[in-house]
Scaffold this motif. Structure first.
Motif, PDB file in Angstrom:
ATOM      1  N   GLY A 112      35.974 -22.815  -1.360  1.00 58.25           N
ATOM      2  CA  GLY A 112      35.276 -23.405  -0.234  1.00 58.25           C
ATOM      3  C   GLY A 112      33.859 -22.921  -0.127  1.00 58.25           C
ATOM      4  N   SER A 113      33.312 -23.057   1.026  1.00 55.97           N
ATOM      5  CA  SER A 113      31.893 -22.826   1.188  1.00 55.97           C
ATOM      6  C   SER A 113      31.583 -21.343   1.231  1.00 55.97           C
ATOM      7  CB  SER A 113      31.418 -23.459   2.487  1.00 55.97           C
ATOM      8  OG  SER A 113      31.853 -22.671   3.582  1.00 55.97           O
ATOM      9  N   GLN A 114      30.337 -21.070   1.003  1.00 58.45           N
ATOM     10  CA  GLN A 114      29.829 -19.729   1.222  1.00 58.45           C
ATOM     11  C   GLN A 114      29.927 -19.465   2.704  1.00 58.45           C
ATOM     12  OE1 GLN A 114      26.848 -18.565   2.782  1.00 58.45           O
ATOM     13  NE2 GLN A 114      27.192 -16.468   2.131  1.00 58.45           N
ATOM     14  N   PRO A 115      30.532 -18.356   3.090  1.00 61.55           N
ATOM     15  CA  PRO A 115      30.816 -18.134   4.509  1.00 61.55           C
ATOM     16  C   PRO A 115      29.584 -18.269   5.375  1.00 61.55           C
ATOM     17  CG  PRO A 115      31.887 -16.452   3.178  1.00 61.55           C
ATOM     18  CD  PRO A 115      31.000 -17.254   2.257  1.00 61.55           C
ATOM     19  N   GLY A 116      29.772 -19.016   6.441  1.00 60.49           N
ATOM     20  CA  GLY A 116      28.720 -19.056   7.445  1.00 60.49           C
ATOM     21  C   GLY A 116      27.766 -20.217   7.326  1.00 60.49           C
ATOM     22  N   THR A 117      27.700 -20.884   6.187  1.00 58.92           N
ATOM     23  CA  THR A 117      26.676 -21.921   6.067  1.00 58.92           C
ATOM     24  C   THR A 117      27.246 -23.311   6.222  1.00 58.92           C
ATOM     25  OG1 THR A 117      26.917 -22.244   3.687  1.00 58.92           O
ATOM     26  CG2 THR A 117      25.479 -20.466   4.412  1.00 58.92           C
ATOM     27  N   LEU A 162      28.617 -26.261   0.545  1.00 52.42           N
ATOM     28  CA  LEU A 162      29.345 -25.828  -0.638  1.00 52.42           C
ATOM     29  C   LEU A 162      28.372 -25.171  -1.595  1.00 52.42           C
ATOM     30  CD1 LEU A 162      31.725 -28.845  -1.334  1.00 52.42           C
ATOM     31  CD2 LEU A 162      32.277 -26.650  -0.302  1.00 52.42           C
ATOM     32  N   LEU A 163      28.454 -23.878  -1.727  1.00 50.52           N
ATOM     33  CA  LEU A 163      27.585 -23.154  -2.645  1.00 50.52           C
ATOM     34  C   LEU A 163      28.383 -22.432  -3.716  1.00 50.52           C
ATOM     35  CD1 LEU A 163      24.941 -21.769  -0.139  1.00 50.52           C
ATOM     36  CD2 LEU A 163      24.572 -23.468  -1.913  1.00 50.52           C
ATOM     37  N   GLY A 164      29.688 -22.570  -3.676  1.00 47.81           N
ATOM     38  CA  GLY A 164      30.506 -21.927  -4.681  1.00 47.81           C
ATOM     39  C   GLY A 164      31.749 -21.344  -4.056  1.00 47.81           C
ATOM     40  N   ALA A 165      32.610 -20.799  -4.913  1.00 49.01           N
ATOM     41  CA  ALA A 165      33.841 -20.178  -4.433  1.00 49.01           C
ATOM     42  C   ALA A 165      33.503 -18.995  -3.531  1.00 49.01           C
ATOM     43  CB  ALA A 165      34.669 -19.713  -5.625  1.00 49.01           C
ATOM     44  N   ALA A 166      34.340 -18.790  -2.521  1.00 51.44           N
ATOM     45  CA  ALA A 166      34.116 -17.676  -1.590  1.00 51.44           C
ATOM     46  C   ALA A 166      34.104 -16.342  -2.329  1.00 51.44           C
ATOM     47  CB  ALA A 166      35.197 -17.679  -0.510  1.00 51.44           C
ATOM     48  N   GLY A 203      27.197 -12.581   2.655  1.00 50.31           N
ATOM     49  CA  GLY A 203      26.793 -13.885   2.154  1.00 50.31           C
ATOM     50  C   GLY A 203      25.947 -13.823   0.914  1.00 50.31           C
ATOM     51  N   GLU A 204      25.758 -12.642   0.364  1.00 52.16           N
ATOM     52  CA  GLU A 204      24.998 -12.497  -0.870  1.00 52.16           C
ATOM     53  C   GLU A 204      25.932 -12.667  -2.061  1.00 52.16           C
ATOM     54  OE1 GLU A 204      21.585 -11.947   1.201  1.00 52.16           O
ATOM     55  OE2 GLU A 204      21.717 -12.010  -0.994  1.00 52.16           O
ATOM     56  N   ARG A 205      25.348 -13.128  -3.159  1.00 55.93           N
ATOM     57  CA  ARG A 205      26.138 -13.314  -4.372  1.00 55.93           C
ATOM     58  C   ARG A 205      26.618 -11.958  -4.869  1.00 55.93           C
ATOM     59  NH1 ARG A 205      24.583 -14.069  -9.604  1.00 55.93           N
ATOM     60  NH2 ARG A 205      25.738 -15.520 -10.908  1.00 55.93           N
ATOM     61  N   VAL A 206      27.900 -11.868  -5.233  1.00 54.00           N
ATOM     62  CA  VAL A 206      28.433 -10.594  -5.712  1.00 54.00           C
ATOM     63  C   VAL A 206      27.791 -10.250  -7.046  1.00 54.00           C
ATOM     64  CG1 VAL A 206      30.623 -10.838  -4.505  1.00 54.00           C
ATOM     65  CG2 VAL A 206      30.406 -11.704  -6.842  1.00 54.00           C
ATOM     66  N   GLN A 207      27.746  -8.961  -7.317  1.00 54.86           N
ATOM     67  CA  GLN A 207      27.171  -8.472  -8.559  1.00 54.86           C
ATOM     68  C   GLN A 207      28.118  -7.450  -9.180  1.00 54.86           C
ATOM     69  OE1 GLN A 207      24.463  -9.630  -9.904  1.00 54.86           O
ATOM     70  NE2 GLN A 207      23.657 -10.812  -8.184  1.00 54.86           N
ATOM     71  N   TRP A 223      37.192 -16.604 -11.109  1.00 55.68           N
ATOM     72  CA  TRP A 223      36.279 -17.550 -10.482  1.00 55.68           C
ATOM     73  C   TRP A 223      34.982 -17.596 -11.302  1.00 55.68           C
ATOM     74  CZ3 TRP A 223      39.336 -14.143  -7.895  1.00 55.68           C
ATOM     75  CH2 TRP A 223      40.202 -14.663  -6.933  1.00 55.68           C
ATOM     76  N   LEU A 224      34.378 -18.740 -11.322  1.00 56.99           N
ATOM     77  CA  LEU A 224      33.125 -18.933 -12.058  1.00 56.99           C
ATOM     78  C   LEU A 224      32.025 -19.221 -11.041  1.00 56.99           C
ATOM     79  CD1 LEU A 224      31.430 -19.330 -14.614  1.00 56.99           C
ATOM     80  CD2 LEU A 224      32.367 -21.644 -14.791  1.00 56.99           C
ATOM     81  N   CYS A 225      31.001 -18.378 -11.038  1.00 58.90           N
ATOM     82  CA  CYS A 225      29.965 -18.442 -10.011  1.00 58.90           C
ATOM     83  C   CYS A 225      28.630 -18.829 -10.642  1.00 58.90           C
ATOM     84  CB  CYS A 225      29.793 -17.082  -9.339  1.00 58.90           C
ATOM     85  SG  CYS A 225      31.356 -16.348  -8.792  1.00 58.90           S
ATOM     86  N   GLY A 226      27.983 -19.820 -10.057  1.00 61.58           N
ATOM     87  CA  GLY A 226      26.639 -20.188 -10.503  1.00 61.58           C
ATOM     88  C   GLY A 226      25.609 -19.327  -9.795  1.00 61.58           C
ATOM     89  N   ASP A 227      24.349 -19.777  -9.823  1.00 59.87           N
ATOM     90  CA  ASP A 227      23.299 -18.974  -9.202  1.00 59.87           C
ATOM     91  C   ASP A 227      22.843 -19.546  -7.865  1.00 59.87           C
ATOM     92  OD1 ASP A 227      20.496 -20.169 -11.283  1.00 59.87           O
ATOM     93  OD2 ASP A 227      22.025 -21.214 -10.106  1.00 59.87           O
ATOM     94  N   ALA A 228      23.553 -20.541  -7.360  1.00 62.55           N
ATOM     95  CA  ALA A 228      23.170 -21.098  -6.057  1.00 62.55           C
ATOM     96  C   ALA A 228      23.583 -20.136  -4.961  1.00 62.55           C
ATOM     97  CB  ALA A 228      23.843 -22.451  -5.837  1.00 62.55           C
ATOM     98  N   SER A 229      22.742 -20.032  -3.955  1.00 61.24           N
ATOM     99  CA  SER A 229      23.039 -19.169  -2.820  1.00 61.24           C
ATOM    100  C   SER A 229      22.169 -19.657  -1.672  1.00 61.24           C
ATOM    101  CB  SER A 229      22.715 -17.703  -3.160  1.00 61.24           C
ATOM    102  OG  SER A 229      21.311 -17.517  -3.209  1.00 61.24           O
ATOM    103  N   PRO A 230      22.363 -19.136  -0.477  1.00 62.01           N
ATOM    104  CA  PRO A 230      21.471 -19.559   0.608  1.00 62.01           C
ATOM    105  C   PRO A 230      20.000 -19.297   0.290  1.00 62.01           C
ATOM    106  CG  PRO A 230      23.363 -18.417   1.499  1.00 62.01           C
ATOM    107  CD  PRO A 230      23.451 -18.281  -0.005  1.00 62.01           C
ATOM    108  N   ASN A 231      19.732 -18.307  -0.547  1.00 59.34           N
ATOM    109  CA  ASN A 231      18.348 -18.018  -0.935  1.00 59.34           C
ATOM    110  C   ASN A 231      17.902 -18.820  -2.145  1.00 59.34           C
ATOM    111  OD1 ASN A 231      18.017 -16.093   1.077  1.00 59.34           O
ATOM    112  ND2 ASN A 231      18.946 -14.506  -0.200  1.00 59.34           N
ATOM    113  N   ASN A 232      18.817 -19.508  -2.761  1.00 61.41           N
ATOM    114  CA  ASN A 232      18.482 -20.269  -3.967  1.00 61.41           C
ATOM    115  C   ASN A 232      19.203 -21.618  -3.942  1.00 61.41           C
ATOM    116  OD1 ASN A 232      17.573 -21.078  -6.493  1.00 61.41           O
ATOM    117  ND2 ASN A 232      19.172 -19.976  -7.591  1.00 61.41           N
ATOM    118  N   PRO A 233      18.813 -22.483  -3.009  1.00 58.92           N
ATOM    119  CA  PRO A 233      19.514 -23.761  -2.886  1.00 58.92           C
ATOM    120  C   PRO A 233      19.268 -24.688  -4.056  1.00 58.92           C
ATOM    121  CG  PRO A 233      17.594 -23.720  -1.447  1.00 58.92           C
ATOM    122  CD  PRO A 233      17.715 -22.345  -2.039  1.00 58.92           C
ATOM    123  N   TYR A 234      18.301 -24.363  -4.910  1.00 58.99           N
ATOM    124  CA  TYR A 234      18.047 -25.208  -6.073  1.00 58.99           C
ATOM    125  C   TYR A 234      18.855 -24.758  -7.275  1.00 58.99           C
ATOM    126  CZ  TYR A 234      14.081 -26.997  -3.447  1.00 58.99           C
ATOM    127  OH  TYR A 234      13.291 -27.572  -2.494  1.00 58.99           O
TER     128      TYR A 234
END
Lengths: 174, 650
Positions: B91-96, B99-103, B110-114, B130-141
């Motif tokens: 589902g969505s990134q919590p709080g936004t 759909l920015l990727g798997a929780a 809300g930051e991408r895990v590292q 889980w497979l995570c891209g680079d989209a995040s609230p700070n990187n909507p592109y």
């Protein structure tokens, strides 16, 4: 959408195009970037952007011109991505091992360093003008700017090269 | 160095090119990476949506048995703000609500895990990934990975990584472009997590713990293949788990048209980053899909503002990028093939209506008791418009736009035809004539447009930009019907979605009509300010005909030295001097280049019809002006030169 039977033919034609003409494209990219690997990246980036038009353009001469335009346009616009990445230009050194006399190597080093000091648009204009021997109108069309702007960039670029410390003792072999 | 020496030097220094072997594959790989596409999935054009089947996307309920899935219970309509399943496996990134990727790809903040020092060691036995891209609230592109966890063949991830050659990071040199940085999260039975990162750019490094390996592109292909295989064994959900952020990011997996279950449009301002989103009703999604199925053609994707998303049941989407004038869209399908699609008028209308309904800002309500930050100072608008005669009103501001013509032709008997500069092509917005064509000349202008042929659909167009002009046909009832000549690309003349070719000749012939009109019955006119920012006159100015007004223009463009633009009128005596000198002067042959660099000052003189001629001052005190594609050079007498210099340095 079904995969088109022609996709394989397109890919083969594209590969042949790159094999036949890739070196020519690389030479211009090298003058723009001053670095062998960056030149290769620039050519591949432009090829990636243009691949979808390969069939529509239909002939290698026309496609080469199209890719060449993409090379220059991509180079000029790369600053956006680089500034986002907080990248700073690396020290550009000419490739070692390329054949040439000592004089040619010195000229290469000096001119590359002098070109590195130019803004991208000036560099692109000068490479088109003096390496590709394009007219002002052609350069304007290639870069999508007005002919007057091309002339301004050419004038400023040449003045900057003439004033460059890297070319202070330059002698060009006739 | 002379021009000849420059030419020789540039040619002398280029080294031999390396072999182009592998470049074609590299280019094709870049295309796939940009699209976030997995190879091998073949979709089929469809005209209907999937039959509704309720399926909870929680990974713990993923099952290979569709009947079991149907018994899982109906989900509610997707709500972008509340689409996180209870067990938070997808589902969505919590709080936004986007759909920015798997929780599992985001931490509590809300930051991408590292990867971290506390990571489990990468070894077989992980139960899901889980497979995570680079989209995040700070990187909507960025790029969004699949929402659901992989629960089959997870060990193949570890096997693949361990089979890749190791790299010595200290000894390799990597290119600095960016394509995609992704992350795999693996969960073991005891709840511990391992992380593997991959890059599709530079050295294409895959990092697991402290070990660097090559194969970042191949690894991503392998991962998306695993997810695709898992999906192939299941029935796709018929409702989307949510909607993407706006502007629409890319996705690693792209649904086929037959997998689309929802759609959304974005509208907003790329400059400020303020966007809003509106979901399309199912019946509109169906119409869009029908239209794409019937009308999309292979072609390069133009534009970069992703304003339309067609969402599949797994929470991935087909991302459509609109052209600059929003008349067409481009997209890349699951196979990496680029398509362009021009909606039919009916579908274009429903999309426009949907976009018009979008609230541009999705910012939360402001608490009235919270202190308000003072507004930032407003930057002066650098795009001040030049004067527009009445018939051109609204052209530069975009308030007057072209639309499809009645019956595809400009109607006869206009009361006036105006030629208007619309957008600059370098050197300012072109200055159209102050007066319109009327009577027979106006009808001639109509005939010129109606005789223009349609463009060759196979014509390749350059990707440049340039000025554009409007030809506005005005009628006695107040109607104005514009057409736009785009002086770039294929040089088409556009009326709404209708295109005609032959624009350059069309413009030349229109200018000819004005020239004839003026020769027969020209009426003097004065062009109001601002003049210094005006581009070239669309009806060429002949210096031999004299000038009636002039202006000293300083700091025409920002050269980084500071200085405000200035515009000061010349005295009538100086204008007369310039007029006499330029009319009587003999000039060197036209040149294609400046012999000396131009300054950013100029003198603009106006002829009796109010058309401007810009005399650019060069660093040596001479002046040049554009005559067609070449420059005329002029050296003023010393007294005039001194007077002009004093004005320009004031």
């Amino acid at each position: 959408m079904t995969a088109t039977p022609g996709a394989t033919v397109t890919t083969l034609g594209f590969e042949r195009f790159v094999s036949d003409r890739g070196r020519r494209l690389w030479r211009a990219a090298w003058l723009l970037t001053g670095d062998s690997q960056h030149a290769e990246d620039l050519v591949q980036t432009a090829l990636a952007k243009c691949y979808g038009r390969y069939d529509a353009i239909g002939d290698d001469e026309g496609f080469e011109a199209y890719v060449r335009t993409a090379i220059y346009r991509t180079f000029v616009s790369w600053w956006r991505r680089m500034s986002w990445r907080n990248e700073s230009p690396t020290e550009v050194l000419p490739d070692a091992g390329s054949p040439g006399t000592g004089e040619a190597s010195t000229l290469r080093l000096d001119l590359v360093r002098a070109l590195e000091g130019l803004p991208r648009m000036q560099r692109a204009v000068l490479v088109l003008q003096y390496f590709e021997d394009r007219s002002i109108a052609d350069i304007a069309e290639q870069l999508g700017i007005a002919p007057g702007t091309v002339k301004a960039h050419s004038s400023r670029g040449r003045a900057a090269l003439r004033d460059s410390v890297h070319l202070a003792n330059l002698e060009v072999t006739p | 160095m002379t021009d000849d020496q420059f030419s020789k030097a540039f040619k002398q220094i280029v080294p031999d090119s390396p072999s182009p072997e592998g470049w074609a594959n590299g280019a094709l790989r870049k295309r796939r990476n940009r699209a976030g596409v997995v190879g091998g999935t073949v979709g089929v054009l469809a005209v209907a949506l999937a039959i509704p089947v309720a399926l909870n996307l929680s990974a713990s309920q993923l099952t290979a048995n569709p009947e079991e899935a149907q018994d899982a219970g109906a989900t509610s309509e997707p709500n972008p703000a509340e689409n996180v399943p209870e067990d938070s496996d997808g589902g969505s990134q919590p709080g936004t609500g986007d759909l920015l990727g798997a929780a599992a790809c985001f931490d509590e903040a809300g930051e991408r895990v590292q990867p971290s020092a506390g990571d489990a060691e990468l070894e077989p036995g992980a139960v899901r990934a889980w497979l995570c891209g680079d989209a995040s609230p700070n990187n909507p592109y960025g790029t969004v990975g699949p929402l659901e966890a992989l629960e089959q063949d997870v060990d193949q991830i570890v096997e693949f990584v361990e089979a890749q050659p190791e790299l010595n990071l200290a000894s390799i040199s990597c290119t600095m472009e960016y394509s995609l940085a992704y992350l795999v999260v693996l969960e073991y039975p005891d709840g511990s997590l391992a992380h593997v990162t991959g890059e599709t750019h530079g050295c294409e490094i895959v990092m697991a713990g402290e070990t660097a390996r090559s194969g970042g592109v191949e690894f991503l292909d392998h991962l998306t293949g695993l997810w695709s295989a898992q999906r192939d064994a299941l029935e796709a959900p018929d409702t989307a788990p949510g909607l993407p952020a706006c502007p629409v990011p890319g996705t690693m997996l792209v649904p086929g048209l037959d997998e689309i279950v929802a759609g959304a449009v974005c509208a907003g301002d790329p400059g400020s980053g303020q966007y809003g989103r509106a979901e399309l009703p199912p019946e509109d999604v169906a119409r869009v899909l029908d239209d794409i199925s019937g009308n999309a053609v292979e072609g390069e994707v133009q534009g970069w503002d992703a304003t339309l998303a067609l969402v599949g049941g797994w929470g991935d989407w087909l991302r459509l990028v609109s052209s600059e004038d929003a008349s067409s869209y481009g997209f890349v399908d699951a196979e990496g093939v680029s398509w362009t699609w021009t909606p039919t008028p009916e579908v274009a209308e429903l999309l426009a209506a949907a976009m018009a309904s979008v609230p541009v800002s999705n910012q939360p309500d402001v608490d009235p008791n919270e202190p308000v930050e003072p507004p930032l100072p407003v930057e002066p608008d650098p795009t001040v418009a030049i004067f527009e005669p009445a018939g051109c009103e609204g052209v530069q501001a975009g308030e007057l736009v072209t639309s499809d013509l009645p019956g595809g032709v400009v109607p006869d008997d206009p009361s006036a035809v105006w030629l208007c500069g619309k957008s600059p092509g370098g050197g300012g917005t072109p200055a159209g004539p102050l007066e319109p064509l009327t009577d027979a000349a106006a009808q001639s202008a109509v005939d010129l447009y109606n005789a223009l042929p349609e463009p060759d659909p196979n014509q390749a167009c350059t990707d440049d930009l340039g000025p554009s002009y409007f030809v506005v046909h005005a009628y006695a009832d107040g109607t104005r019907l514009p057409v736009e000549f785009q002086d770039y690309g294929c040089h088409v003349v556009a009326a709404g979605a209708e295109l005609r070719t032959g624009g350059e000749a069309y413009l030349d012939q229109l200018v000819g009509l004005w020239t004839e009109l003026r020769a027969a019955s020209g009426v003097p006119a004065e062009r109001p300010a601002p003049l210094c920012i005006a581009g070239p006159a669309m009806v060429p100015v002949d210096p031999a005909q004299g000038f009636t007004a002039g202006f000293a223009c300083t700091n025409l463009w920002d050269d980084g030295q500071g200085g405000e633009p200035g515009e000061e009128q010349l005295s009538p005596e100086l204008v007369q001097s310039l007029s006499d000198l330029l009319a009587a002067g003999s000039y060197p042959l036209p040149t294609e280049t400046f012999s000396v660099a131009p300054t950013n000052d100029a003198v603009v003189v106006l002829n009796q019809f109010g058309d401007p001629l810009q005399l650019m001052r060069l660093e040596d005190g001479t002046y040049q002006w554009l005559a067609g594609e070449q420059y005329m050079a002029w050296q003023p007498p010393s007294a005039v030169a001194v007077e002009l210099d004093e004005l320009l340095s004031a």
